[in-house]
Design a protein around this motif. Structure first.
Motif, PDB file in Angstrom:
ATOM      1  N   UNK A 213      16.466  40.312  60.797  1.00 49.59           N
ATOM      2  CA  UNK A 213      16.516  40.281  59.336  1.00 49.59           C
ATOM      3  C   UNK A 213      16.020  41.437  58.617  1.00 49.59           C
ATOM      4  N   UNK A 214      14.873  41.760  59.116  1.00 50.40           N
ATOM      5  CA  UNK A 214      14.236  43.272  58.637  1.00 50.40           C
ATOM      6  C   UNK A 214      15.039  44.292  58.802  1.00 50.40           C
ATOM      7  N   UNK A 215      15.728  44.375  60.083  1.00 48.39           N
ATOM      8  CA  UNK A 215      16.740  45.622  60.524  1.00 48.39           C
ATOM      9  C   UNK A 215      17.844  45.501  59.459  1.00 48.39           C
ATOM     10  N   UNK A 216      18.522  44.398  59.365  1.00 47.45           N
ATOM     11  CA  UNK A 216      19.650  44.219  58.430  1.00 47.45           C
ATOM     12  C   UNK A 216      19.403  44.657  56.968  1.00 47.45           C
ATOM     13  N   UNK A 217      18.212  44.130  56.551  1.00 49.76           N
ATOM     14  CA  UNK A 217      17.835  44.305  55.367  1.00 49.76           C
ATOM     15  C   UNK A 217      17.377  45.685  54.845  1.00 49.76           C
ATOM     16  N   UNK A 218      16.890  46.524  55.763  1.00 43.99           N
ATOM     17  CA  UNK A 218      16.435  47.849  55.571  1.00 43.99           C
ATOM     18  C   UNK A 218      18.024  48.615  55.428  1.00 43.99           C
ATOM     19  N   UNK A 219      18.775  48.303  56.459  1.00 46.97           N
ATOM     20  CA  UNK A 219      19.978  49.086  56.382  1.00 46.97           C
ATOM     21  C   UNK A 219      20.717  48.763  55.101  1.00 46.97           C
ATOM     22  N   UNK A 220      20.728  47.675  54.666  1.00 43.12           N
ATOM     23  CA  UNK A 220      21.422  47.229  53.390  1.00 43.12           C
ATOM     24  C   UNK A 220      20.678  48.134  52.099  1.00 43.12           C
ATOM     25  N   UNK A 221      19.408  48.093  52.262  1.00 42.46           N
ATOM     26  CA  UNK A 221      18.813  48.656  51.238  1.00 42.46           C
ATOM     27  C   UNK A 221      18.969  50.267  51.196  1.00 42.46           C
ATOM     28  N   UNK A 254      19.346  39.059  46.423  1.00 46.45           N
ATOM     29  CA  UNK A 254      19.322  38.251  47.362  1.00 46.45           C
ATOM     30  C   UNK A 254      19.031  38.876  48.738  1.00 46.45           C
ATOM     31  N   UNK A 255      19.001  40.088  49.007  1.00 50.06           N
ATOM     32  CA  UNK A 255      18.298  40.695  50.179  1.00 50.06           C
ATOM     33  C   UNK A 255      16.858  40.412  50.299  1.00 50.06           C
ATOM     34  N   UNK A 256      16.374  40.816  49.228  1.00 46.45           N
ATOM     35  CA  UNK A 256      14.843  40.755  49.208  1.00 46.45           C
ATOM     36  C   UNK A 256      14.280  39.436  49.185  1.00 46.45           C
ATOM     37  N   UNK A 257      15.171  38.415  48.631  1.00 45.92           N
ATOM     38  CA  UNK A 257      14.843  36.979  48.741  1.00 45.92           C
ATOM     39  C   UNK A 257      15.089  36.483  50.069  1.00 45.92           C
ATOM     40  N   UNK A 258      16.075  36.654  50.952  1.00 49.36           N
ATOM     41  CA  UNK A 258      16.332  36.361  52.397  1.00 49.36           C
ATOM     42  C   UNK A 258      15.045  36.920  53.198  1.00 49.36           C
ATOM     43  N   UNK A 259      14.731  38.334  53.059  1.00 48.89           N
ATOM     44  CA  UNK A 259      13.570  38.696  53.737  1.00 48.89           C
ATOM     45  C   UNK A 259      12.300  37.938  53.751  1.00 48.89           C
ATOM     46  N   UNK A 260      12.170  37.885  52.428  1.00 50.53           N
ATOM     47  CA  UNK A 260      10.887  37.271  51.800  1.00 50.53           C
ATOM     48  C   UNK A 260      10.938  35.829  52.502  1.00 50.53           C
ATOM     49  N   UNK A 261      11.782  35.032  52.392  1.00 50.34           N
ATOM     50  CA  UNK A 261      11.884  33.723  52.742  1.00 50.34           C
ATOM     51  C   UNK A 261      11.774  33.729  54.195  1.00 50.34           C
ATOM     52  N   UNK A 262      12.309  34.639  54.891  1.00 49.84           N
ATOM     53  CA  UNK A 262      12.294  34.548  56.548  1.00 49.84           C
ATOM     54  C   UNK A 262      10.893  34.997  56.879  1.00 49.84           C
ATOM     55  N   UNK A 263      10.205  35.828  56.197  1.00 45.28           N
ATOM     56  CA  UNK A 263       8.789  36.045  56.591  1.00 45.28           C
ATOM     57  C   UNK A 263       7.752  34.986  56.416  1.00 45.28           C
TER      58      UNK A 263
END
Length: 345
Positions: A213-221, A254-263
């Motif tokens: 999740x963090x890797x995919x989120x970082x690439x998208x950001x 949505x990306x930040x929400x997904x990362x935060x929710x997962x963590x």
């Protein structure tokens, strides 16, 4: 002269990156070595090589299990959590144009807490839904509610922040009501420990989920880094530069929400990381979001791993919630940020 200055700047940033990576490696090695049962770094290295299938060293089975199954997975999840929350903080501070924005400003942490408490105390799901899944579903519900209150992604930063505050208060009230009416003393203590952040139950599947999740989120950001640079100057300026404001905001929210929710679903609500780390990174590498996001990842990962070490050793024979340690460090930093923001006003 300008070319030399640019080259010196790149050299300096590369040195910082190497230093941060080296520090992270040392931090993880210390996290694996330090604990109630101290383990020599040489033994840690042998156990890691055994676990990776690169060696067959004589390491006691119980020591091998502690290092590979417990401490290493815990340290890696801590690093992913710190990196993920730092990414979210950097992105939200740009999108909302607010130096005090953090991952929990959208009410996601409060919703995750409610979801976890519903599973823990009310038994929702009949054992099929675990605490992590319950927390994730609660976080998703909170994010949807905040978007609804903010009247969609076209709302301005002020509306989003106000909607997040309203959603947080609602879910915090629900959590408090459930705990006060359904929990005994022992259950209330367990809930409080989880709400303050706990890495005690993480295992290798959590490492894979958090890293993905963090890797995919970082690439998208990073893909939207130039758009984030434009957002710093306001939505009108971003639109003038050709940024599709509504679409980019929706994707990044949505990306930040997904990362935060997962963590939060894995480790609970750990505060101040997403607020403080982006400011430290911005001070070191400047406002460009390509550099800022990468620096936030490295600093956030280091910070969380070191905070977990402190949480395990500061009180002999007891492990503190990691959120206690991050708050003890983050609260003074938060006060400093408020002071600087007031001086700039």
């Amino acid at each position: 002269m300008q070319r030399l200055a640019r080259e010196d700047g790149w050299v300096w940033r590369c040195l910082l990156a190497v230093l941060a990576l080296a520090t992270l490696s040392v931090s993880i090695a210390l996290a694996v070595s330090v604990g109630e049962m101290g383990i020599a770094l040489s033994t840690v290295g042998k156990a890691l090589l055994n676990g990776l299938g690169l060696g067959d060293y004589a390491v006691p089975r119980i020591v091998q299990g502690i290092i590979w199954e417990y401490r290493l997975s815990r340290a890696l999840v801590a690093a992913c959590c710190g990196a993920g929350l730092a990414i979210c903080g950097a992105v939200l501070q740009a999108l909302l144009r607010n130096v005090l924005a953090e991952p929990y400003v959208l009410g996601i942490s409060a919703g995750a807490s409610t979801g976890a408490v519903v599973v823990m105390l009310l038994g929702l799901g009949g054992g099929v839904i675990g605490i992590s899944l319950g927390a994730f579903l609660g976080a998703a519900l909170a994010f949807g509610l905040v978007l609804l209150l903010a009247a969609g992604a076209s709302s301005g930063p002020a509306q989003v922040i106000l909607a997040g505050v309203a959603g947080s208060q609602l879910f915090n009230a629900l959590t408090a009501y459930i705990v006060s009416t359904s929990a005994n003393a022992e259950q209330a203590r367990s809930v409080m420990f989880w709400l303050l952040g706990s890495l005690g139950g993480v295992r290798w599947p959590d490492v894979g989920l958090a890293a993905a999740v963090v890797g995919a989120g970082l690439l998208l950001c990073l893909y939207f880094a130039r758009a984030l640079d434009a957002f710093v100057f306001g939505e009108d300026a971003a639109a003038t530069l050709g940024v599709p404001v509504v679409a980019v905001r929706l994707v990044l929210f949505a990306t930040t929400a997904l990362i935060t929710a997962t963590m939060v679903s894995i480790v609970g609500a750990v505060g101040f990381v997403g607020l403080v780390v982006p400011h430290i990174a911005r001070f070191l590498v400047g406002p460009s979001h390509v550099r800022l996001l990468l620096a936030s990842v490295l600093i956030g990962a280091n910070f969380m791993v070191l905070a977990d070490i402190v949480a395990r050793i500061i009180v002999p024979g007891q492990v503190l919630p990691i959120g206690v340690v991050t708050a003890l460090v983050g609260a003074p930093a938060f006060a400093l940020i408020l002071y600087r923001a007031r001086r700039r006003a």
